[in-house]
Motif scaffolding. Structure first.
Motif, PDB file in Angstrom:
ATOM      1  N   UNK A 218      41.640  66.028  56.719  1.00 21.02           N
ATOM      2  CA  UNK A 218      42.561  65.031  56.169  1.00 21.02           C
ATOM      3  C   UNK A 218      42.785  63.864  57.130  1.00 21.02           C
ATOM      4  N   UNK A 219      43.085  64.093  58.416  1.00 19.11           N
ATOM      5  CA  UNK A 219      43.311  62.944  59.303  1.00 19.11           C
ATOM      6  C   UNK A 219      42.137  61.980  59.344  1.00 19.11           C
ATOM      7  N   UNK A 220      40.915  62.519  59.331  1.00 16.09           N
ATOM      8  CA  UNK A 220      39.737  61.649  59.364  1.00 16.09           C
ATOM      9  C   UNK A 220      39.624  60.832  58.088  1.00 16.09           C
ATOM     10  N   UNK A 221      39.890  61.455  56.938  1.00  9.25           N
ATOM     11  CA  UNK A 221      39.819  60.705  55.683  1.00  9.25           C
ATOM     12  C   UNK A 221      40.870  59.599  55.659  1.00  9.25           C
ATOM     13  N   UNK A 222      42.071  59.918  56.081  1.00  8.98           N
ATOM     14  CA  UNK A 222      43.125  58.896  56.096  1.00  8.98           C
ATOM     15  C   UNK A 222      42.734  57.749  57.028  1.00  8.98           C
ATOM     16  N   UNK A 223      42.225  58.077  58.206  1.00 10.55           N
ATOM     17  CA  UNK A 223      41.789  57.029  59.142  1.00 10.55           C
ATOM     18  C   UNK A 223      40.719  56.146  58.501  1.00 10.55           C
ATOM     19  N   UNK A 224      39.813  56.750  57.761  1.00 10.59           N
ATOM     20  CA  UNK A 224      38.735  55.981  57.138  1.00 10.59           C
ATOM     21  C   UNK A 224      39.260  55.097  56.011  1.00 10.59           C
ATOM     22  N   UNK A 225      40.227  55.602  55.241  1.00  9.42           N
ATOM     23  CA  UNK A 225      40.831  54.765  54.203  1.00  9.42           C
ATOM     24  C   UNK A 225      41.574  53.590  54.813  1.00  9.42           C
ATOM     25  N   UNK A 226      42.281  53.826  55.909  1.00  8.76           N
ATOM     26  CA  UNK A 226      42.962  52.735  56.612  1.00  8.76           C
ATOM     27  C   UNK A 226      41.941  51.696  57.076  1.00  8.76           C
ATOM     28  N   UNK A 227      40.854  52.175  57.647  1.00 12.53           N
ATOM     29  CA  UNK A 227      39.846  51.250  58.192  1.00 12.53           C
ATOM     30  C   UNK A 227      39.190  50.415  57.103  1.00 12.53           C
ATOM     31  N   UNK A 228      38.809  51.029  55.975  1.00  7.44           N
ATOM     32  CA  UNK A 228      38.135  50.252  54.936  1.00  7.44           C
ATOM     33  C   UNK A 228      39.110  49.286  54.267  1.00  7.44           C
ATOM     34  N   UNK A 229      40.356  49.705  54.116  1.00  5.00           N
ATOM     35  CA  UNK A 229      41.329  48.771  53.547  1.00  5.00           C
ATOM     36  C   UNK A 229      41.463  47.537  54.438  1.00  5.00           C
ATOM     37  N   UNK A 230      41.637  47.742  55.721  1.00  2.01           N
ATOM     38  CA  UNK A 230      41.854  46.615  56.625  1.00  2.01           C
ATOM     39  C   UNK A 230      40.638  45.683  56.640  1.00  2.01           C
ATOM     40  N   UNK A 231      39.461  46.255  56.631  1.00  2.73           N
ATOM     41  CA  UNK A 231      38.256  45.430  56.697  1.00  2.73           C
ATOM     42  C   UNK A 231      38.037  44.669  55.399  1.00  2.73           C
ATOM     43  N   UNK A 232      38.211  45.318  54.239  1.00  2.00           N
ATOM     44  CA  UNK A 232      37.973  44.598  52.991  1.00  2.00           C
ATOM     45  C   UNK A 232      39.086  43.584  52.754  1.00  2.00           C
ATOM     46  N   UNK A 233      40.282  43.836  53.251  1.00  2.00           N
ATOM     47  CA  UNK A 233      41.357  42.833  53.180  1.00  2.00           C
ATOM     48  C   UNK A 233      40.914  41.540  53.874  1.00  2.00           C
ATOM     49  N   UNK A 234      40.350  41.689  55.052  1.00  2.00           N
ATOM     50  CA  UNK A 234      39.886  40.503  55.782  1.00  2.00           C
ATOM     51  C   UNK A 234      38.772  39.795  55.019  1.00  2.00           C
ATOM     52  N   UNK A 235      37.878  40.579  54.434  1.00  2.00           N
ATOM     53  CA  UNK A 235      36.757  39.982  53.705  1.00  2.00           C
ATOM     54  C   UNK A 235      37.248  39.239  52.466  1.00  2.00           C
ATOM     55  N   UNK A 236      38.173  39.828  51.738  1.00  2.00           N
ATOM     56  CA  UNK A 236      38.720  39.170  50.553  1.00  2.00           C
ATOM     57  C   UNK A 236      39.340  37.823  50.935  1.00  2.00           C
ATOM     58  N   UNK A 237      40.084  37.808  52.029  1.00  2.00           N
ATOM     59  CA  UNK A 237      40.740  36.565  52.426  1.00  2.00           C
ATOM     60  C   UNK A 237      39.767  35.531  52.981  1.00  2.00           C
ATOM     61  N   UNK A 238      38.634  35.977  53.469  1.00  2.00           N
ATOM     62  CA  UNK A 238      37.605  34.998  53.823  1.00  2.00           C
ATOM     63  C   UNK A 238      37.061  34.323  52.564  1.00  2.00           C
ATOM     64  N   UNK A 239      36.943  35.089  51.482  1.00  2.00           N
ATOM     65  CA  UNK A 239      36.413  34.554  50.224  1.00  2.00           C
ATOM     66  C   UNK A 239      37.470  33.787  49.432  1.00  2.00           C
TER      67      UNK A 239
END
Length: 446
Positions: A218-239
């Motif tokens: 579970x901790x690893x999955x949560x960490x990965x969800x946090x990471x992908x959210x943060x990265x795609x947030x940045x990408x969306x705002x670049x677009x």
């Protein structure tokens, strides 16, 4: 929508979990919440702002049918759900009809999912026909005068990702982001609202339940969800620098502040609004919320004033963030009347009343989506019905969309931007709501 199907034998354990959590939180929240004063009685409601976003919500896997290979289709085919999904309500081929139904309600937002499993059926292979379907869906929503709210991950990923370990694999975030960037790049010009990950805590719970991850992962999955959210947030705002991006939370009565430490607190600086889903309530007089984690959702209490407390809780904990109710609604059993006598139209009007009360008390709530436009596959079963339009998937091969009493209610609400100033809820506020822990009990709303 959250999970509704469970394996046999979980019902009693579910009730014990809820009762235990309630007891614990009653002790914990005394030290969590600052002293508060009693809420001011209502004097009359003001309509919501002209730019308030009324909407409806759906997800890809639950409504589309014609499901490609995915983690959830494998779960169904393994016999671990009450019903086979079959063609669901066939949104894949009837989306123009459903978009027209949504537009006829007067709503301005239509939440849909873009299914990774559908557009990348094999590693690195993009299905152009399915991309064309989503292109046409988005164009139909915009042409009907609505704004898409696009969900990038509504708990479903391709079967080939499941073969590689799903969220237990360190390779999944990169694969997820490759697909998510593809979707963002394709639709950012439409300026949609974005939901990155649907109900992260419930997502993790479901992955455990179906055996996709072990509790220790579970901790690893949560960490990965946090990471992908943060990265795609940045990408969306670049677009689209003016984009509005969030990840909706399934608001769990009494314990949400604790749950939010795992995900929401860690991504708060990459949320343009707090998205919340509100369904079930809890109070000393009615602790039947445990039905929400069993296969009898229609027995769980749905006191509408709990939405006020959930909104106020988030406004206090994240005072700089606007709030959007991404999902809210009421389940019935196969469309039959509820045992508590609550009708869908009355429940909807009551929910909107409490949104207006929250706005009147200074809570910056900017939108509301009803879950859902039509009945659909509620993560394992067609028995729970949430639709404004009911569809009897098991008995009606025509899949006719039949309006409930809430259709007329919603049309009136969107036309008037709320319920009338003299409206009062059909159900009184809970004597001691515990939706937001002790805060909602010692600081009541009348």
């Amino acid at each position: 929508m959250h999970s509704s199907a469970v394996l046999p034998g979980r019902r009693r354990r579910g009730r014990a979990v809820i009762v235990g959590l309630l007891s614990s939180v009653l002790m914990i929240t005394a030290g969590v919440f600052a002293p508060v004063t009693s809420a001011t009685p209502a004097r009359g409601l003001a309509p919501l702002p002209a730019d308030f976003a009324w909407g409806v919500a759906s997800s890809g896997f639950q409504s589309e049918g014609s499901s490609p290979d995915s983690n959830w289709l494998r779960h169904v085919r393994a016999g671990r759900t009450h019903d086979r999904i079959g063609g669901s309500v066939d949104f894949r081929h009837r989306y123009r009809q459903d978009v027209a139904l949504a537009a006829s309600l007067g709503v301005k937002v239509y939440r849909v999912g873009v299914e990774w499993a559908r557009i990348e059926p094999r590693p690195g292979v993009v299905d152009r026909a399915e991309l064309a379907y989503y292109d046409d869906l988005m164009a139909a929503i915009v042409a009907a005068g609505m704004r898409p709210m696009i969900t990038l991950d509504h708990w479903v990923y391709p079967g080939w990702v499941a073969d590689r370990g799903g969220w237990a694999s360190p390779s999944t975030p990169a694969l997820w982001l490759r697909n998510a960037r593809r979707v963002v790049d394709r639709y950012a010009h439409l300026h949609p609202l974005w939901i990155t990950v649907n109900e992260p805590a419930a997502y993790v719970m479901n992955e455990i339940k179906i055996g996709a991850i072990a509790p220790g992962e579970v901790p690893a999955m949560v960490d990965r969800l946090v990471a992908v959210h943060r990265e795609i947030y940045r990408h969306i705002h670049r677009r689209d620098p003016a984009a509005m991006v969030s990840s909706n939370v399934a608001y769990i009565p009494t314990v949400e502040p604790v749950l939010d430490t795992a995900f929401v607190d860690r991504v708060a600086d990459s949320l343009d609004f707090i998205g919340l889903d509100y369904y079930y309530s809890i109070s000393p007089a009615n602790t039947d919320a445990w039905h929400a984690i069993t296969d009898e959702l229609w027995l769980a209490p749905v006191a509408a004033d709990g939405l006020y407390h959930a909104l106020r809780d988030y406004a206090r904990r994240y005072p700089s963030k606007p709030l959007y109710v991404v999902e809210s609604g009421m389940p019935t059993r196969d469309g039959a009347p509820r045992a508590d006598g609550y009708r869908r139209g009355d429940h909807l009007r009551d929910l909107v009343y409490w949104i207006q009360r929250a706005r009147g008390d200074g809570v910056d709530v900017i939108g509301y989506n009803y879950w859902s436009l039509t009945d659909n596959f509620e993560w394992g079963s067609y028995t729970p019905r949430f639709g404004l339009y009911t569809v009897d998937v098991r008995k009606d091969p025509s899949l006719t969309r039949r309006p409930t009493d809430a259709v007329a209610a919603y049309r009136r609400i969107t036309a008037d931007n709320g319920v009338p100033g003299a409206y009062r809820p059909t159900r009184p506020a809970e004597t001691c709501s515990l939706v937001a822990g002790l805060s909602s009990c010692v600081d009541p709303v009348r």
